[in-house]
Design a protein around this motif. Structure first.
Motif, short mmCIF file in Angstrom:
data_model
loop_
_atom_site.label_atom_id
_atom_site.label_comp_id
_atom_site.label_asym_id
_atom_site.label_seq_id
_atom_site.Cartn_x
_atom_site.Cartn_y
_atom_site.Cartn_z
N UNK A 35 -53.17 -64.03 -58.08
CA UNK A 35 -54.31 -62.61 -57.38
C UNK A 35 -55.05 -63.61 -56.39
N UNK A 36 -55.92 -64.52 -56.88
CA UNK A 36 -56.84 -65.34 -56.67
C UNK A 36 -56.28 -66.57 -55.75
N UNK A 37 -54.95 -67.00 -56.00
CA UNK A 37 -54.48 -68.31 -55.62
C UNK A 37 -54.87 -68.15 -53.89
N UNK A 115 -63.47 -60.35 -54.35
CA UNK A 115 -63.21 -59.37 -55.78
C UNK A 115 -62.57 -58.59 -55.80
N UNK A 116 -62.17 -57.62 -54.08
CA UNK A 116 -60.89 -56.83 -53.87
C UNK A 116 -59.83 -57.89 -55.41
N UNK A 117 -59.54 -59.11 -54.81
CA UNK A 117 -58.32 -58.82 -55.67
C UNK A 117 -58.39 -59.50 -57.00
N UNK A 118 -59.66 -59.59 -57.99
CA UNK A 118 -59.86 -59.39 -58.53
C UNK A 118 -60.38 -57.84 -59.57
N UNK A 119 -60.51 -57.33 -58.92
CA UNK A 119 -59.79 -55.85 -58.96
C UNK A 119 -59.03 -55.40 -59.57
#
Length: 148
Positions: A35-37, A115-119
């Motif tokens: 997700x964070x890549x 944050x949106x990707x982490x969520x």
């Protein structure tokens, strides 16, 4: 090795808790890292930035203990975060051995994008683990003084 010992040894790949936890860790970590890549950061590095935001000053030795990382792994991550301009060393420290760092504006801006990707990754991990799995992870962490 006797046949009996060999036969009982096959329990290791089937029952070993260390192997199971390692496999679960890899699956869950991959969800977050994938997700964070696109942002050029990994989940452990994002957590380091979040700790810096929360605390104001991040100390390498404290973070090593808290994240259960060895010093060389932590150093590599901190070096990367600094080279990207997301963290900066605190030069006013009276003891340079503490290796203090603080979040930069660029790092704070990255966290906003993280944050949106982490969520989304958090939601996916919760789905995979289920309510009982999430509760078990939290209870274990709490019982062993691990952050979170």
């Amino acid at each position: 090795m006797s046949a009996e010992r060999t036969t009982s040894a096959v329990r290791i790949p089937r029952e070993c808790l260390a192997l199971r936890v390692k496999m679960v860790n890899r699956v869950i970590t991959k969800i977050y890292d994938d997700a964070l890549r696109p942002l050029g950061i990994r989940v452990t590095q994002a957590a380091m930035l979040a700790f810096a935001l929360e605390r104001g000053v991040l100390r390498q030795s404290e973070l090593c203990a808290e994240l259960q990382l060895d010093d060389s792994t932590m150093s590599r991550n901190l070096e990367r975060l600094c080279s990207q301009g997301w963290l900066e060393p605190v030069t006013e420290s009276s003891d340079a051995r503490q290796h203090p760092y603080r979040l930069t504006r660029k790092g704070a801006a990255l966290l906003e994008r993280v944050m949106p990707r982490w969520e989304a990754a958090q939601q996916r991990a919760r789905q995979l683990l289920g309510a009982d799995g999430v509760s078990a992870v939290r209870a274990f962490a709490s019982a062993h003084g691990l952050h979170g």
